[in-house]
Design an enzyme around this catalytic site. Sequence first.
Site, PDB file in Angstrom:
ATOM      1  N   HIS A 100      11.192   7.059   0.729  1.00 40.34           N
ATOM      2  CA  HIS A 100      11.189   6.161  -0.432  1.00 40.34           C
ATOM      3  C   HIS A 100      10.127   6.667  -1.396  1.00 40.34           C
ATOM      4  CE1 HIS A 100      11.324   1.719  -1.997  1.00 40.34           C
ATOM      5  NE2 HIS A 100      11.064   2.588  -2.973  1.00 40.34           N
ATOM      6  N   HIS A 118       9.955   7.838  -5.567  1.00 41.09           N
ATOM      7  CA  HIS A 118      10.562   8.088  -6.877  1.00 41.09           C
ATOM      8  C   HIS A 118       9.814   9.262  -7.480  1.00 41.09           C
ATOM      9  CE1 HIS A 118      12.600   4.107  -6.824  1.00 41.09           C
ATOM     10  NE2 HIS A 118      11.568   3.803  -6.063  1.00 41.09           N
ATOM     11  N   HIS A 144      17.411  -0.541  -3.096  1.00 37.82           N
ATOM     12  CA  HIS A 144      16.253  -1.428  -3.077  1.00 37.82           C
ATOM     13  C   HIS A 144      16.773  -2.859  -2.920  1.00 37.82           C
ATOM     14  CE1 HIS A 144      14.152   2.005  -4.672  1.00 37.82           C
ATOM     15  NE2 HIS A 144      13.040   1.345  -4.926  1.00 37.82           N
ATOM     16  N   GLU A 149      12.552  -6.655  -2.292  1.00 35.32           N
ATOM     17  CA  GLU A 149      11.189  -6.296  -2.730  1.00 35.32           C
ATOM     18  C   GLU A 149      10.643  -7.534  -3.447  1.00 35.32           C
ATOM     19  OE1 GLU A 149      11.063  -3.327  -5.821  1.00 35.32           O
ATOM     20  OE2 GLU A 149       8.919  -2.911  -5.554  1.00 35.32           O
ATOM     21  N   ASP A 179       6.506   5.227  -2.497  1.00 32.41           N
ATOM     22  CA  ASP A 179       7.172   4.622  -3.661  1.00 32.41           C
ATOM     23  C   ASP A 179       6.847   5.372  -4.958  1.00 32.41           C
ATOM     24  OD1 ASP A 179       8.942   2.832  -4.785  1.00 32.41           O
ATOM     25  OD2 ASP A 179       7.639   1.084  -4.677  1.00 32.41           O
ATOM     26  N   ASP A 180       5.751   5.018  -5.610  1.00 30.63           N
ATOM     27  CA  ASP A 180       5.332   5.637  -6.888  1.00 30.63           C
ATOM     28  C   ASP A 180       3.832   5.935  -6.794  1.00 30.63           C
ATOM     29  OD1 ASP A 180       7.871   5.101  -8.613  1.00 30.63           O
ATOM     30  OD2 ASP A 180       7.410   3.165  -7.695  1.00 30.63           O
TER      31      ASP A 180
HETATM   32  N1  ADE Z   1      11.570   2.274  -9.631  1.00 30.83           N
HETATM   33  C1  ADE Z   1      10.469   2.939  -9.294  1.00 30.83           C
HETATM   34  N2  ADE Z   1       9.779   2.245  -8.378  1.00 30.83           N
HETATM   35  C2  ADE Z   1      10.478   1.114  -8.123  1.00 30.83           C
HETATM   36  C3  ADE Z   1      10.293  -0.001  -7.279  1.00 30.83           C
HETATM   37  N3  ADE Z   1       9.246  -0.115  -6.476  1.00 30.83           N
HETATM   38  N4  ADE Z   1      11.217  -0.979  -7.300  1.00 30.83           N
HETATM   39  C4  ADE Z   1      12.276  -0.888  -8.096  1.00 30.83           C
HETATM   40  N5  ADE Z   1      12.498   0.129  -8.908  1.00 30.83           N
HETATM   41  C5  ADE Z   1      11.607   1.136  -8.922  1.00 30.83           C
HETATM   42 ZN    ZN Z   2      11.073   2.130  -4.956  1.00 29.48          ZN
END
Ligand code: ADE
Ligand code: ZN
Length: 334
Positions: A16, A18, A196, A199, A277-278
Amino acid sequence: MDLDTFVRALPKAELHLHIEGTLEPELMFALAARNRIALPWKSVEETRAAYAFSDLQSFLDLYYAGAAALCHEQDFFELAMAYFARAHADGVVHAELFFDPQTHTARGVAFETVLDGLERACRAAQARYGISSRLILCFLRHLSEDEGFAALEAAQPHLARLHGVGLDSSEKGHPPAKFVRLFARCRELGLHLVAHAGEEGPPAYIVEALELLGVERIDHGVRAAEDPALLARLAREQVPLTVCPLSNVKLRVFPNLAAHNLKALLDAGLKVTINSDDPAYFGGYIAQNYIDTAEALGLSRGELKRIARNSLEAAFVTEAERAPWLRRLATLPD
Ligand code: ADE
Ligand code: ZN
Protein backbone atom coordinates in the site's frame (compact mmCIF):
# COMPACT_ATOMS: atom_id res chain seq x y z
CA MET A 1 19.62 -7.12 17.78
CA ASP A 2 17.93 -3.76 18.38
CA LEU A 3 14.42 -3.13 17.03
CA ASP A 4 15.58 -0.94 14.15
CA THR A 5 18.05 -3.59 12.91
CA PHE A 6 15.49 -6.37 13.38
CA VAL A 7 12.77 -4.53 11.44
CA ARG A 8 15.08 -3.67 8.55
CA ALA A 9 16.26 -7.30 8.42
CA LEU A 10 12.70 -8.58 7.96
CA PRO A 11 12.11 -9.42 4.28
CA LYS A 12 8.86 -7.63 3.63
CA ALA A 13 6.49 -6.56 0.87
CA GLU A 14 5.04 -3.08 0.64
CA LEU A 15 1.49 -3.43 -0.67
CA HIS A 16 0.00 0.00 0.00
CA LEU A 17 2.17 2.76 -1.37
CA HIS A 18 1.05 5.63 -3.58
CA ILE A 19 4.09 6.54 -5.61
CA GLU A 20 2.91 10.16 -5.84
CA GLY A 21 2.87 10.09 -2.04
CA THR A 22 6.63 9.54 -1.97
CA LEU A 23 7.32 12.97 -3.50
CA GLU A 24 9.53 14.64 -0.91
CA PRO A 25 9.40 18.46 -0.90
CA GLU A 26 13.05 18.69 -2.04
CA LEU A 27 12.33 16.73 -5.22
CA MET A 28 8.98 18.53 -5.63
CA PHE A 29 10.78 21.89 -5.71
CA ALA A 30 13.56 20.63 -8.01
CA LEU A 31 11.01 19.26 -10.49
CA ALA A 32 8.79 22.36 -10.26
CA ALA A 33 11.80 24.56 -11.09
CA ARG A 34 12.87 22.29 -13.95
CA ASN A 35 9.32 22.20 -15.36
CA ARG A 36 8.48 25.87 -14.61
CA ILE A 37 5.47 24.87 -12.51
CA ALA A 38 4.24 27.23 -9.80
CA LEU A 39 3.65 25.51 -6.45
CA PRO A 40 1.36 26.90 -3.74
CA TRP A 41 4.31 27.05 -1.29
CA LYS A 42 7.42 29.27 -1.31
CA SER A 43 9.96 26.83 0.09
CA VAL A 44 10.65 23.27 1.19
CA GLU A 45 10.23 24.38 4.81
CA GLU A 46 6.91 26.07 4.14
CA THR A 47 5.72 22.94 2.33
CA ARG A 48 6.61 20.65 5.25
CA ALA A 49 4.96 23.09 7.64
CA ALA A 50 1.73 22.77 5.63
CA TYR A 51 1.61 19.00 6.31
CA ALA A 52 -0.78 19.27 9.26
CA PHE A 53 -3.93 17.46 8.25
CA SER A 54 -7.37 17.34 9.79
CA ASP A 55 -8.74 14.49 7.66
CA LEU A 56 -8.25 12.63 4.38
CA GLN A 57 -9.53 15.47 2.18
CA SER A 58 -7.21 18.07 3.73
CA PHE A 59 -4.31 15.78 2.80
CA LEU A 60 -5.58 14.99 -0.71
CA ASP A 61 -5.81 18.70 -1.55
CA LEU A 62 -2.06 19.08 -0.88
CA TYR A 63 -1.14 15.75 -2.44
CA TYR A 64 -2.79 16.64 -5.77
CA ALA A 65 -1.18 20.11 -5.70
CA GLY A 66 2.28 18.59 -5.18
CA ALA A 67 1.77 16.02 -7.94
CA ALA A 68 1.54 18.91 -10.43
CA ALA A 69 5.35 19.10 -10.38
CA LEU A 70 5.52 15.72 -12.17
CA CYS A 71 5.47 16.23 -15.94
CA HIS A 72 7.99 14.09 -17.83
CA GLU A 73 8.98 10.43 -18.03
CA GLN A 74 12.23 11.27 -16.26
CA ASP A 75 10.31 12.89 -13.37
CA PHE A 76 8.33 9.71 -12.72
CA PHE A 77 11.53 7.69 -13.02
CA GLU A 78 13.35 9.85 -10.45
CA LEU A 79 10.35 9.80 -8.13
CA ALA A 80 10.18 6.02 -8.11
CA MET A 81 13.96 5.56 -7.85
CA ALA A 82 14.03 7.74 -4.74
CA TYR A 83 11.33 5.49 -3.27
CA PHE A 84 13.14 2.27 -4.17
CA ALA A 85 16.37 3.50 -2.52
CA ARG A 86 14.46 4.04 0.73
CA ALA A 87 12.53 0.80 0.39
CA HIS A 88 15.75 -1.12 -0.09
CA ALA A 89 17.22 0.43 3.07
CA ASP A 90 14.04 -0.67 4.88
CA GLY A 91 14.30 -4.34 3.84
CA VAL A 92 11.55 -4.28 1.21
CA VAL A 93 12.01 -7.21 -1.19
CA HIS A 94 8.83 -6.57 -3.16
CA ALA A 95 6.71 -3.46 -3.72
CA GLU A 96 3.32 -3.01 -5.36
CA LEU A 97 3.10 0.63 -6.38
CA PHE A 98 -0.20 2.46 -6.71
CA PHE A 99 -0.32 5.28 -9.22
CA ASP A 100 -3.11 7.74 -10.04
CA PRO A 101 -3.05 8.32 -13.82
CA GLN A 102 -6.14 10.54 -13.80
CA THR A 103 -4.25 13.09 -11.67
CA HIS A 104 -1.72 13.40 -14.48
CA THR A 105 -3.82 13.00 -17.63
CA ALA A 106 -6.11 15.79 -16.34
CA ARG A 107 -3.03 18.09 -16.59
CA GLY A 108 -2.17 16.94 -20.10
CA VAL A 109 0.48 14.39 -19.12
CA ALA A 110 0.05 11.27 -21.26
CA PHE A 111 -0.70 7.94 -19.59
CA GLU A 112 2.34 6.48 -21.40
CA THR A 113 4.64 9.14 -19.90
CA VAL A 114 3.66 8.07 -16.39
CA LEU A 115 3.82 4.35 -17.11
CA ASP A 116 7.11 4.50 -19.02
CA GLY A 117 8.88 6.36 -16.21
CA LEU A 118 7.54 4.14 -13.44
CA GLU A 119 8.24 0.95 -15.36
CA ARG A 120 11.81 2.01 -16.14
CA ALA A 121 12.33 2.59 -12.42
CA CYS A 122 10.85 -0.84 -11.60
CA ARG A 123 13.36 -2.48 -13.93
CA ALA A 124 16.24 -0.42 -12.51
CA ALA A 125 15.20 -1.32 -8.93
CA GLN A 126 15.32 -5.01 -9.80
CA ALA A 127 18.79 -4.61 -11.31
CA ARG A 128 20.21 -2.28 -8.62
CA TYR A 129 18.54 -3.57 -5.45
CA GLY A 130 16.99 -6.93 -6.35
CA ILE A 131 13.55 -5.50 -5.46
CA SER A 132 10.69 -6.91 -7.50
CA SER A 133 7.69 -4.72 -8.13
CA ARG A 134 4.27 -4.44 -9.71
CA LEU A 135 2.20 -1.45 -10.84
CA ILE A 136 -1.42 -1.02 -9.74
CA LEU A 137 -3.53 1.64 -11.44
CA CYS A 138 -5.83 3.40 -8.99
CA PHE A 139 -9.08 4.97 -10.10
CA LEU A 140 -9.99 8.22 -8.36
CA ARG A 141 -13.30 7.59 -6.63
CA HIS A 142 -14.28 11.28 -6.42
CA LEU A 143 -14.56 11.15 -10.22
CA SER A 144 -17.29 9.30 -12.13
CA GLU A 145 -17.29 5.68 -13.22
CA ASP A 146 -17.28 6.90 -16.84
CA GLU A 147 -14.08 8.82 -16.15
CA GLY A 148 -12.69 5.59 -14.69
CA PHE A 149 -13.60 3.81 -17.92
CA ALA A 150 -11.73 6.51 -19.87
CA ALA A 151 -8.65 5.88 -17.71
CA LEU A 152 -8.98 2.16 -18.36
CA GLU A 153 -9.23 2.83 -22.08
CA ALA A 154 -5.97 4.81 -22.01
CA ALA A 155 -4.37 1.90 -20.15
CA GLN A 156 -5.78 -0.82 -22.38
CA PRO A 157 -2.86 -0.94 -24.89
CA HIS A 158 -0.49 -1.45 -21.92
CA LEU A 159 -2.39 -3.98 -19.83
CA ALA A 160 0.47 -6.47 -19.82
CA ARG A 161 2.53 -3.85 -17.97
CA LEU A 162 -0.07 -3.47 -15.22
CA HIS A 163 -0.85 -5.95 -12.52
CA GLY A 164 -4.04 -4.70 -11.02
CA VAL A 165 -6.38 -1.85 -10.28
CA GLY A 166 -7.34 -0.10 -7.07
CA LEU A 167 -9.68 2.60 -5.85
CA ASP A 168 -8.48 5.64 -3.92
CA SER A 169 -9.09 9.34 -3.14
CA SER A 170 -12.02 10.78 -1.14
CA GLU A 171 -13.82 7.84 0.44
CA LYS A 172 -16.85 9.31 2.17
CA GLY A 173 -19.79 9.66 -0.22
CA HIS A 174 -18.05 7.59 -2.91
CA PRO A 175 -18.91 3.98 -2.07
CA PRO A 176 -17.47 1.00 -3.94
CA ALA A 177 -20.97 0.44 -5.39
CA LYS A 178 -20.28 3.42 -7.70
CA PHE A 179 -17.66 1.35 -9.58
CA VAL A 180 -19.28 -2.07 -10.00
CA ARG A 181 -19.23 -2.10 -13.82
CA LEU A 182 -15.67 -0.78 -14.01
CA PHE A 183 -14.30 -3.43 -11.65
CA ALA A 184 -16.28 -6.17 -13.43
CA ARG A 185 -14.56 -5.13 -16.66
CA CYS A 186 -11.14 -5.10 -14.99
CA ARG A 187 -11.78 -8.59 -13.66
CA GLU A 188 -12.64 -9.78 -17.21
CA LEU A 189 -9.33 -8.31 -18.33
CA GLY A 190 -7.52 -10.52 -15.81
CA LEU A 191 -6.36 -7.73 -13.51
CA HIS A 192 -5.96 -8.12 -9.75
CA LEU A 193 -8.46 -6.04 -7.79
CA VAL A 194 -7.97 -4.05 -4.57
CA ALA A 195 -9.77 -1.04 -3.08
CA HIS A 196 -9.38 1.45 -0.26
CA ALA A 197 -12.26 0.84 2.14
CA GLY A 198 -12.91 1.49 5.80
CA GLU A 199 -10.24 4.19 6.16
CA GLU A 200 -12.70 7.04 6.81
CA GLY A 201 -15.69 5.29 5.29
CA PRO A 202 -17.98 2.91 7.22
CA PRO A 203 -17.56 -0.87 7.51
CA ALA A 204 -20.35 -1.25 4.91
CA TYR A 205 -17.89 0.04 2.29
CA ILE A 206 -15.58 -2.90 3.11
CA VAL A 207 -18.47 -5.32 2.59
CA GLU A 208 -19.30 -3.61 -0.73
CA ALA A 209 -15.68 -3.78 -1.88
CA LEU A 210 -15.64 -7.52 -1.19
CA GLU A 211 -19.09 -8.39 -2.48
CA LEU A 212 -19.77 -5.89 -5.27
CA LEU A 213 -16.23 -5.31 -6.56
CA GLY A 214 -14.73 -8.71 -5.68
CA VAL A 215 -11.46 -7.27 -4.37
CA GLU A 216 -8.70 -9.58 -3.14
CA ARG A 217 -7.28 -7.20 -0.52
CA ILE A 218 -8.67 -4.26 1.42
CA ASP A 219 -6.54 -1.12 1.65
CA HIS A 220 -6.76 0.21 5.23
CA GLY A 221 -9.91 -1.58 6.46
CA VAL A 222 -9.38 -0.48 10.06
CA ARG A 223 -13.02 0.50 10.55
CA ALA A 224 -13.92 -3.20 10.16
CA ALA A 225 -13.44 -3.30 13.92
CA GLU A 226 -16.85 -1.61 14.30
CA ASP A 227 -18.67 -4.61 12.80
CA PRO A 228 -18.14 -7.93 14.63
CA ALA A 229 -19.66 -10.02 11.81
CA LEU A 230 -17.35 -8.40 9.27
CA LEU A 231 -14.38 -8.87 11.55
CA ALA A 232 -15.16 -12.58 11.84
CA ARG A 233 -15.51 -12.86 8.07
CA LEU A 234 -12.20 -11.10 7.37
CA ALA A 235 -10.50 -13.48 9.81
CA ARG A 236 -12.21 -16.58 8.38
CA GLU A 237 -11.47 -15.65 4.77
CA GLN A 238 -7.99 -14.32 5.60
CA VAL A 239 -8.58 -11.20 3.51
CA PRO A 240 -5.36 -9.18 3.67
CA LEU A 241 -5.66 -5.67 5.12
CA THR A 242 -2.97 -3.19 4.05
CA VAL A 243 -2.87 -1.08 7.20
CA CYS A 244 -0.91 2.19 7.28
CA PRO A 245 -0.48 3.25 10.93
CA LEU A 246 1.40 6.56 10.55
CA SER A 247 -1.05 7.62 7.83
CA ASN A 248 -4.00 6.81 10.10
CA VAL A 249 -2.60 9.06 12.84
CA LYS A 250 -1.74 11.93 10.46
CA LEU A 251 -5.23 11.81 8.94
CA ARG A 252 -6.81 11.51 12.41
CA VAL A 253 -8.40 8.12 11.93
CA PHE A 254 -6.83 7.44 15.37
CA PRO A 255 -5.71 10.18 17.79
CA ASN A 256 -2.28 8.56 18.28
CA LEU A 257 -0.45 5.30 17.60
CA ALA A 258 -1.14 3.90 21.06
CA ALA A 259 -4.85 4.12 20.22
CA HIS A 260 -4.45 2.27 16.89
CA ASN A 261 -6.38 -1.00 16.54
CA LEU A 262 -3.70 -2.88 14.57
CA LYS A 263 -2.88 -5.23 17.45
CA ALA A 264 -6.56 -5.86 18.12
CA LEU A 265 -7.03 -6.79 14.45
CA LEU A 266 -4.01 -9.07 14.61
CA ASP A 267 -5.27 -10.68 17.82
CA ALA A 268 -8.65 -11.26 16.13
CA GLY A 269 -6.81 -13.37 13.54
CA LEU A 270 -6.91 -10.96 10.60
CA LYS A 271 -4.21 -10.98 7.93
CA VAL A 272 -2.77 -7.59 8.81
CA THR A 273 0.15 -5.97 6.96
CA ILE A 274 2.00 -2.71 7.68
CA ASN A 275 2.61 -0.19 4.91
CA SER A 276 3.49 3.47 4.47
CA ASP A 277 0.71 4.87 2.18
CA ASP A 278 2.17 8.34 1.40
CA PRO A 279 5.42 8.39 3.36
CA ALA A 280 6.63 11.80 2.18
CA TYR A 281 3.54 13.32 3.78
CA PHE A 282 3.06 11.12 6.84
CA GLY A 283 6.47 11.17 8.48
CA GLY A 284 7.92 7.75 7.79
CA TYR A 285 8.63 4.99 5.33
CA ILE A 286 7.74 1.35 5.95
CA ALA A 287 10.41 0.51 8.54
CA GLN A 288 9.40 3.55 10.59
CA ASN A 289 5.79 2.34 10.46
CA TYR A 290 6.85 -1.07 11.79
CA ILE A 291 9.09 0.43 14.50
CA ASP A 292 6.74 3.13 15.78
CA THR A 293 3.77 0.74 15.78
CA ALA A 294 5.76 -1.97 17.59
CA GLU A 295 6.79 0.54 20.25
CA ALA A 296 3.35 2.07 20.68
CA LEU A 297 1.44 -1.23 20.79
CA GLY A 298 4.10 -3.47 22.33
CA LEU A 299 4.32 -5.83 19.35
CA SER A 300 6.67 -8.76 19.89
CA ARG A 301 9.35 -9.86 17.42
CA GLY A 302 7.14 -12.84 16.63
CA GLU A 303 4.24 -10.52 15.81
CA LEU A 304 6.45 -8.38 13.58
CA LYS A 305 7.57 -11.53 11.76
CA ARG A 306 3.95 -12.54 11.34
CA ILE A 307 3.11 -9.13 9.84
CA ALA A 308 6.04 -9.40 7.42
CA ARG A 309 4.98 -12.98 6.53
CA ASN A 310 1.43 -11.74 5.90
CA SER A 311 2.79 -9.15 3.48
CA LEU A 312 4.75 -11.76 1.54
CA GLU A 313 1.75 -14.11 1.45
CA ALA A 314 -0.60 -11.32 0.32
CA ALA A 315 1.69 -10.16 -2.51
CA PHE A 316 0.58 -10.74 -6.10
CA VAL A 317 3.59 -12.93 -6.97
CA THR A 318 4.24 -16.56 -7.90
CA GLU A 319 5.06 -19.19 -5.31
CA ALA A 320 8.53 -19.47 -6.86
CA GLU A 321 9.12 -15.77 -6.14
CA ARG A 322 7.65 -15.98 -2.65
CA ALA A 323 9.44 -19.09 -1.36
CA PRO A 324 12.98 -17.67 -0.92
CA TRP A 325 11.64 -14.61 0.96
CA LEU A 326 9.67 -16.83 3.33
CA ARG A 327 12.70 -19.05 3.90
CA ARG A 328 14.83 -16.02 4.73
CA LEU A 329 12.16 -14.68 7.08
CA ALA A 330 12.03 -18.01 8.94
CA THR A 331 15.75 -17.76 9.78
CA LEU A 332 15.19 -14.62 11.93
CA PRO A 333 14.74 -15.01 15.70
CA ASP A 334 11.30 -14.61 17.32
N1 ADE B 1 -4.55 8.64 -2.14
C1 ADE B 1 -3.33 8.70 -1.62
N2 ADE B 1 -3.35 8.31 -0.34
C2 ADE B 1 -4.63 7.98 -0.05
C3 ADE B 1 -5.30 7.51 1.10
N3 ADE B 1 -4.67 7.27 2.24
N4 ADE B 1 -6.63 7.29 1.02
C4 ADE B 1 -7.28 7.52 -0.11
N5 ADE B 1 -6.71 7.97 -1.21
C5 ADE B 1 -5.38 8.19 -1.19
ZN1 ZN C 1 -3.75 4.75 0.38
